[in-house]
Motif scaffolding. Sequence first.
Motif, short mmCIF file in Angstrom:
data_model
loop_
_atom_site.label_atom_id
_atom_site.label_comp_id
_atom_site.label_asym_id
_atom_site.label_seq_id
_atom_site.Cartn_x
_atom_site.Cartn_y
_atom_site.Cartn_z
N THR A 97 -9.05 7.28 6.37
CA THR A 97 -9.52 8.39 5.54
C THR A 97 -8.64 8.57 4.32
N PHE A 98 -9.29 8.78 3.17
CA PHE A 98 -8.60 8.96 1.89
C PHE A 98 -9.15 10.22 1.23
N THR A 99 -8.25 11.07 0.73
CA THR A 99 -8.74 12.22 -0.01
C THR A 99 -9.16 11.76 -1.41
N ALA A 100 -10.09 12.51 -1.98
CA ALA A 100 -10.56 12.16 -3.32
C ALA A 100 -9.41 12.19 -4.32
N SER A 101 -8.47 13.12 -4.14
CA SER A 101 -7.36 13.22 -5.10
C SER A 101 -6.43 12.01 -5.01
N LEU A 102 -6.27 11.43 -3.82
CA LEU A 102 -5.46 10.22 -3.72
C LEU A 102 -6.15 9.07 -4.45
N ILE A 103 -7.46 8.95 -4.25
CA ILE A 103 -8.22 7.89 -4.90
C ILE A 103 -8.11 8.01 -6.42
N GLY A 104 -8.08 9.24 -6.92
CA GLY A 104 -7.98 9.45 -8.36
C GLY A 104 -6.56 9.38 -8.89
N SER A 105 -5.57 9.48 -8.00
CA SER A 105 -4.18 9.54 -8.46
C SER A 105 -3.48 8.19 -8.49
N VAL A 106 -4.03 7.18 -7.80
CA VAL A 106 -3.38 5.86 -7.84
C VAL A 106 -3.48 5.31 -9.26
N HIS A 107 -2.49 4.53 -9.65
CA HIS A 107 -2.44 4.03 -11.02
C HIS A 107 -3.25 2.77 -11.24
N ASN A 108 -3.57 2.06 -10.17
CA ASN A 108 -4.32 0.81 -10.31
C ASN A 108 -4.89 0.39 -8.97
N ALA A 109 -5.72 -0.66 -8.98
CA ALA A 109 -6.36 -1.14 -7.76
C ALA A 109 -5.34 -1.72 -6.78
N ASP A 110 -4.23 -2.27 -7.28
CA ASP A 110 -3.20 -2.81 -6.40
C ASP A 110 -2.63 -1.71 -5.51
N GLU A 111 -2.40 -0.53 -6.07
CA GLU A 111 -1.88 0.58 -5.27
C GLU A 111 -2.89 1.02 -4.23
N MET A 112 -4.15 1.11 -4.62
CA MET A 112 -5.18 1.51 -3.67
C MET A 112 -5.29 0.49 -2.54
N ALA A 113 -5.22 -0.78 -2.89
CA ALA A 113 -5.31 -1.84 -1.89
C ALA A 113 -4.13 -1.79 -0.93
N PHE A 114 -2.94 -1.52 -1.45
CA PHE A 114 -1.76 -1.48 -0.59
C PHE A 114 -1.84 -0.30 0.38
N VAL A 115 -2.22 0.86 -0.11
CA VAL A 115 -2.35 2.03 0.76
C VAL A 115 -3.39 1.75 1.85
N MET A 116 -4.51 1.14 1.47
CA MET A 116 -5.55 0.82 2.44
C MET A 116 -5.06 -0.21 3.46
N GLY A 117 -4.37 -1.24 2.98
CA GLY A 117 -3.83 -2.24 3.89
C GLY A 117 -2.81 -1.65 4.84
N HIS A 118 -1.98 -0.75 4.33
CA HIS A 118 -0.96 -0.09 5.15
C HIS A 118 -1.60 0.72 6.27
N GLU A 119 -2.62 1.50 5.95
CA GLU A 119 -3.28 2.32 6.96
C GLU A 119 -4.01 1.45 7.98
N ALA A 120 -4.65 0.37 7.52
CA ALA A 120 -5.31 -0.55 8.44
C ALA A 120 -4.28 -1.18 9.38
N ALA A 121 -3.10 -1.46 8.85
CA ALA A 121 -2.04 -2.09 9.66
C ALA A 121 -1.61 -1.20 10.81
N HIS A 122 -1.62 0.10 10.61
CA HIS A 122 -1.27 1.01 11.70
C HIS A 122 -2.21 0.81 12.89
N HIS A 123 -3.49 0.65 12.60
CA HIS A 123 -4.44 0.44 13.69
C HIS A 123 -4.23 -0.93 14.34
#
Length: 234
Positions: A97-123
């Motif tokens: 789950t991602f809040t809309a403000s996080l999606i809008g606050s990342v500076h680039n797609a690399d940051e969004m991808a890393f956050v998504m990969g990090h959360e997936a890694a927890h599972h």
Amino acid sequence: MRCTVVLSALALLVAACDVSIPTSQAPAEEPKWVQTPEEAARSFTEVVRAVEPVAERECRRRATVANCDFLIAVDPNPRAQPNAFQSVDVQGRPVLTFTASLIGSVHNADEMAFVMGHEAAHHIANHLARQRQSSADAAEVFGGLATLTGGGTSDVEKAKELGAVVGARAYAKEFELEADELGTIITWRAGYDPMVGALFFTRIPDPGDKFLGTHPPNKARMETVARTVRSLGG
């Protein structure tokens, strides 16, 4: 692989981690967006399409959990603080789950991808179950010690509650670094730059190396990412 993005707030189970700004330091005003809502939505969708299949392949390859069918969810509340977390729904399906403000606050797609990969890694690393087991084990140990020292029913229950908290936090930093390492691999294999992506964490308050803290120092996280990138040939 079924790419699913749910644009709604969900009733979720306890999350293993989040990347939110600590409450004591969170700004009172509405979060500032780096991108327009349209730009953010387009970039987020592209990242989901690239990262989700890689995360699911990595999940199935490691075979540490039964369900690798990720559900990507968005909390659309524009005033919710930047946050992302991993959980499971009532059917046992992993949810990121991602809040809309996080999606809008990342500076680039690399940051969004890393956050998504990090959360997936927890599972993938089964951190929720491992955290629950650690909490339960510590609760029993603390309760047993209280009983041996002559504590009454109330004392034993309080000791168990304390033990559950200590147990839940005992491996929190280790889990975060594990998620950073595997998240780096997922980000890299999805075609994004983990070193650029991990800079997201340098813009949130550094938790330092507190005893029983839930997150490791930012320096340790960046070192983990850099070491993993080198092992991938980067």
